[in-house]
Design an enzyme around this catalytic site. Structure first.
Site, PDB file in Angstrom:
ATOM      1  N   GLY A 260       0.738  -1.261   0.032  1.00 37.99           N
ATOM      2  CA  GLY A 260       0.069   0.039   0.029  1.00 37.99           C
ATOM      3  C   GLY A 260       0.923   1.206  -0.010  1.00 37.99           C
ATOM      4  N   ALA A 261       1.742   1.136   0.856  1.00 36.28           N
ATOM      5  CA  ALA A 261       2.884   2.226   0.792  1.00 36.28           C
ATOM      6  C   ALA A 261       4.045   1.947   1.746  1.00 36.28           C
ATOM      7  CB  ALA A 261       2.280   3.437   1.699  1.00 36.28           C
ATOM      8  N   GLU A 263       7.018   3.639   4.612  1.00 32.13           N
ATOM      9  CA  GLU A 263       7.469   4.575   5.600  1.00 32.13           C
ATOM     10  C   GLU A 263       8.944   5.080   5.270  1.00 32.13           C
ATOM     11  OE1 GLU A 263       8.040   0.988   8.147  1.00 32.13           O
ATOM     12  OE2 GLU A 263       6.809   1.503   6.421  1.00 32.13           O
ATOM     13  N   GLU A 297       1.763   5.745   7.409  1.00 37.19           N
ATOM     14  CA  GLU A 297       3.220   5.754   7.005  1.00 37.19           C
ATOM     15  C   GLU A 297       3.891   7.065   7.892  1.00 37.19           C
ATOM     16  OE1 GLU A 297       4.013   3.267   5.780  1.00 37.19           O
ATOM     17  OE2 GLU A 297       2.290   2.543   4.906  1.00 37.19           O
ATOM     18  N   HIS A 300       4.811   5.960  11.495  1.00 39.09           N
ATOM     19  CA  HIS A 300       5.949   5.337  11.222  1.00 39.09           C
ATOM     20  C   HIS A 300       7.261   5.980  11.442  1.00 39.09           C
ATOM     21  CE1 HIS A 300       4.941   0.832  10.696  1.00 39.09           C
ATOM     22  NE2 HIS A 300       4.684   1.208   9.296  1.00 39.09           N
TER      23      HIS A 300
END
Length: 868
Positions: A260-261, A263, A297, A300
């Site tokens: 998804g993404a 960090e 993110e 994080h």
């Protein structure tokens, strides 16, 4: 014959023989011949002169030690061993890599016209030979060189410190990250983008430049992501006292991305799905998803970056904690009840199923073959529930004290789950020795609860028994520390104050033994209990509620989640009953009392529209399947559809009135407006099954001024198999065929199509100009929706769904095994089906296992399933 992959064990962890304090990277970017020069400051920690580095798909050009050519080394599969090193070394390694050929999307690869990286969990070894493990933290300086016309933006971690032009139309930018980090947090992006810029002033007055990079032409789809980022930064300062620590924060949206993404420190690389949105292209769900993932993110930065994991077995240390934080963020900004309901649906559905599957594991696993297989709902979502239970036991103040102590002790280090629990324990004074079992015990506990009311003594007793069934990885289970939130109600709807031994007691009961009895005093009438409020622990609850008790709680429970849960339990009773009815050849029945209870919900003036929408939503097929040792796919599907049709017909007048009253003229993403659209479109989903269905769905599609209402109409037409379906699907494709991200919604509906010929439809969709099996988003949308959200057709008795899945998995095994590993999960649960279906699924798994080049990602899951 390929070597059998070997498992790694948490118990075998050993600290590194060396560490790398600083690394200076230079990337000379070309599509097929990118040269990477890595200059590392290496320090010996143990009594060995041999340094072992990981590497994959690399061409080694040279090695220098302290400026001298070094020949005392050997390349072995997946590793470079350098011998006779001094205690402190400047090690220079030059490698060449091929980003364009890298279809695995790990390390450095091309996404469209841009270079980008994905290094978690073990992708950095595809860039250069390195100590690719999370407990080696170094300060990174990165110089990126590329053609200036094609790649005007050259990005990496940290702060921009220098830049310049070179001969031949090339240029360079140098970045420096002052914070030590493991290799998995490294990031690089080079491309030509549109950029949205803003500034955030931290609570201490520092100015942070914010930049979001998107593909050309997508700038109008980035503002919501920027708003979400600013909201995240502000929330983390206010709720947790955590401030951002660099001069710049960048987000880059790429279309080809396995996750998804990510960090990465100061340079978050995102799947474009979680950045790009406007009212024409994105649904309300997309907007909320972007808000949550941007928050995740960003959070994080402290829970994952400033304090990272000692090893990958500790993954839940950063992920479970950060999911908890992003869920709190979404709840503080939006509807806490609705967010809690959606989170619990994930636990009760796919996470409980994972707990019961061959891949069952604790939130801190004990062994693994492929690290990418750690990225599970258990580690993330159940991990978050474990953090939430700690928050319940310690309270907000105690939890925040624990967080503060955790950062004081471990900032700038690689920590363990035990370190986190110890900080919580030491800061709060709450003993968590037994609670630690949640980290090491797999499976889903069941709480069996019974009650006795003694009118003479005016006492009410709850007997609570806990048990956890054996799982494939653990035969023996121990009693856990389970926080169990309970409330008792008088028949008037008043809450009864809980008393034991003449003293008031907290509503959260501490379940620590296999069997416990709680006796409450001064109970003047038989109460109605509200049990496991807020889903205070990730457990299954068994209590023999009567229909009248559940309808009472739907009206009187003062906690909205408890109201929703009562409605779900009422539905569950009738679903179970009717599955037996259907299996006995009888018709589906729904009592007038149940219909009236849901009519009362629809007509409520005090409940928020978003919450009413959740109350009216039936449990998913996958959640219901989890209630059974062996699931009757067709019976469950028939019952769920029949209940929906019955409610639609019986409540048509109320649904229709509600639908028409909630029409909005203008689109906004205010939470109140989102809630109204959610309820209106929930009503549409029911009305699709009535005689007016085709007309009302067609009209909504034609009148829609936003993607939420467009997709709601298409979803209703798809689910109810309306005559207008084909026209709507064709019209949408004509409008959006140029935009893969927007077409993902269309691909998802094609995969979920309940028609008998759905496989023909899916195969046609695979030839659509917007589809590419190399793109994880497209594949997950079309193939993933068929495997996970079309149970009747996927599990067709012909076996054609299983054969199709096998073909796709064999293809992805070579190109992107990480995506294949995520798609295979429905096949792993083959023991839940009848003997005929089991045999067909097993055939596909055995065919996969027999492949000479079966990737570790799939090997691990296939072998565990076949051994189950």
């Amino acid at each position: 014959m390929a070597q059998t992959p070997q498992a790694k064990y948490r118990k075998d962890y050993q600290s590194p023989s060396h560490t790398i304090t600083d690394i200076d990277l230079t990337f000379d970017l070309y599509d097929n011949q990118t040269k990477v020069t890595a200059v590392s400051q290496v320090k010996q920690l143990k009594d060995t002169t041999t340094l072992s580095l990981e590497g994959e798909a690399l061409k080694l050009e040279s090695i220098h030690v302290n400026g001298e050519v070094w020949t005392a080394y050997q390349e072995v599969e997946g590793r470079l061993e350098i011998h006779q090193l001094p205690e402190q070394t400047e090690l220079t390694i030059v490698t060449v890599i091929d980003p364009e050929a890298n279809t695995a999307l790990e390390g450095l690869y091309k996404s469209g016209g841009a270079f980008c990286t994905q290094c978690e969990a073990e992708g950095f070894r595809r860039i250069t030979y390195y100590m690719d493990r999370p407990d080696v933290l170094a300060k990174y300086t990165t110089k990126v060189i590329a053609d200036k016309a094609d790649y005007p933006f050259l990005l990496s971690n940290g702060n921009r410190v220098a830049e310049g032009d070179l001969d031949g139309g090339r240029h360079w930018v140098q970045w420096q990250d002052p914070h030590p980090k493991p290799a998995y947090l490294f990031a690089l992006v080079a491309g030509d983008f549109d950029v949205l810029r803003d500034t955030y002033v931290t609570k201490s007055g520092r100015h942070v430049d914010l930049e979001i990079f998107v593909d050309k032409g997508n700038l109008d789809r980035a503002p919501h992501a920027m708003t979400s980022l600013i909201n995240s930064m502000k929330w983390d300062e206010e709720r947790f006292g955590l401030e951002y620590d660099l001069d710049i924060y960048m987000i880059v949206a790429v279309d080809f991305f396995n996750m998804g993404a990510m960090e990465n420190k100061g340079l978050n690389i995102f799947n474009s799905k979680y950045v790009l949105a406007n009212e024409k292209t994105a649904t309300d769900t997309d907007y909320l998803g972007i808000e949550a993932v941007i928050g995740h993110e960003y959070f994080h930065n402290w829970t994952g970056n400033r304090v990272t994991c000692r090893d990958w077995f500790q993954l839940s240390l950063k992920e479970g904690l950060t999911v908890f934080r992003d869920q709190e963020f979404s709840s503080d900004l939006g509807s806490r009840a609705v967010n809690r309901i959606n989170n619990v649906r994930i636990i009760r559905g796919p996470q409980f199923a994972e707990d019961a599957s061959p891949m069952s594991h604790p939130i801190r696993p004990e062994q693994v073959i492929e690290m990418n297989n750690f990225y599970t709902l258990t580690v993330y979502e159940k991990g978050s529930e474990v953090i939430s239970m700690m928050h319940t036991l310690l309270g907000e103040e105690g939890f925040q004290k624990g967080m503060k102590l955790y950062f004081e002790r471990h900032d700038g280090t690689a920590a363990t789950c035990e370190d986190f629990v110890s900080a919580m324990e030491d800061a709060s004074g709450v003993e968590l020795k037994q609670f630690r079992l949640w980290y090491s015990q797999s499976g889903t506990p069941t709480l069996k609860v019974s009650s006795v009311y003694n009118q003479t003594q005016q006492t009410y007793s709850l007997t609570i028994e806990q048990s956890t069934e054996p799982t494939q990885d653990q035969a023996e289970k121990q009693a856990l520390h389970i926080p169990f939130d309970v409330e008792l109600y008088k028949q008037s709807g008043e809450v009864i104050e809980l008393q034991c031994n003449g003293k008031p007691v907290d509503s959260v009961l501490n379940i620590t033994e296999a069997k416990q009895i709680f006796v409450f005093e001064n109970i003047t009438e038989r109460p109605t209990p509200s049990l496991l409020r807020e889903f205070s622990a990730p457990v299954k609850l068994e209590y023999d509620y009567s229909d009248s008790e559940l309808t009472f709680l739907m009206v009187h429970a003062r906690n909205e989640f408890a109201r929703w849960d009562a409605g779900q339990m009422l539905l569950a009773k009738y679903i179970r009953f009717n599955v037996e009815q259907v299996q006995a050849g009888k018709e589906v029945e729904l009592s007038d009392a149940v219909i009236d209870a849901f009519r009362g919900v629809l007509l409520s003036q005090e409940l928020e529209p978003a919450f009413i929408a959740e109350m009216m939503s039936l449990p998913s097929h996958n959640e219901v399947s989890g209630w059974y040792k062996q699931v009757d796919v067709d019976a469950v599907a028939k019952v769920l559809k029949a209940i929906k049709v019955t409610l639609a017909i019986e409540l048509e007048d109320e649904l229709s009135a509600l639908y028409h009253s909630l029409k909005q003229q203008a689109y906004t993403i205010e939470h109140a407006a989102i809630g109204q659209r959610s309820l209106r479109n929930t009503a549409l989903g029911y009305l699709a099954y009535t005689e007016q269905g085709n007309a009302i769905v067609t009209a909504q599609y034609a009148d829609a001024n936003n993607m939420t209402d467009t997709i709601a109409a298409m979803t209703a037409a798809n689910s109810a198999e309306l005559a207008c379906r084909e026209h709507l699907m064709a019209d949408y494709s004509d409008k959006w065929k140029h935009d893969g991200l927007v077409m993902d919604k269309w691909f998802t509906l094609q995969g979920m199509n309940p028609a008998e010929n759905v496989l023909d439809t899916i195969k046609q969709a695979m030839n659509h100009e917007a589809f590419s099996i190399k793109n994880p988003n497209r594949t997950r949308s079309l193939i993933g929706s068929f495997l996970n959200m079309n149970p009747v057709r996927f599990h067709a008795k012909s076996g054609e769904g299983y054969k199709f899945a096998g073909e796709i998995l064999r293809e992805l095994n070579s190109s992107n095994p990480q995506v294949a590993s995520r798609l295979i999960d429905p096949l792993l649960k083959f023991r839940k089906y009848d003997a005929e279906r089991q045999a067909m699924i097993k055939t596909e798994l055995e065919t996969l296992k027999a492949m000479d080049n079966l990737a570790n990602d799939l090997f691990e899951k296939v072998t565990k399933a076949l051994e189950s």
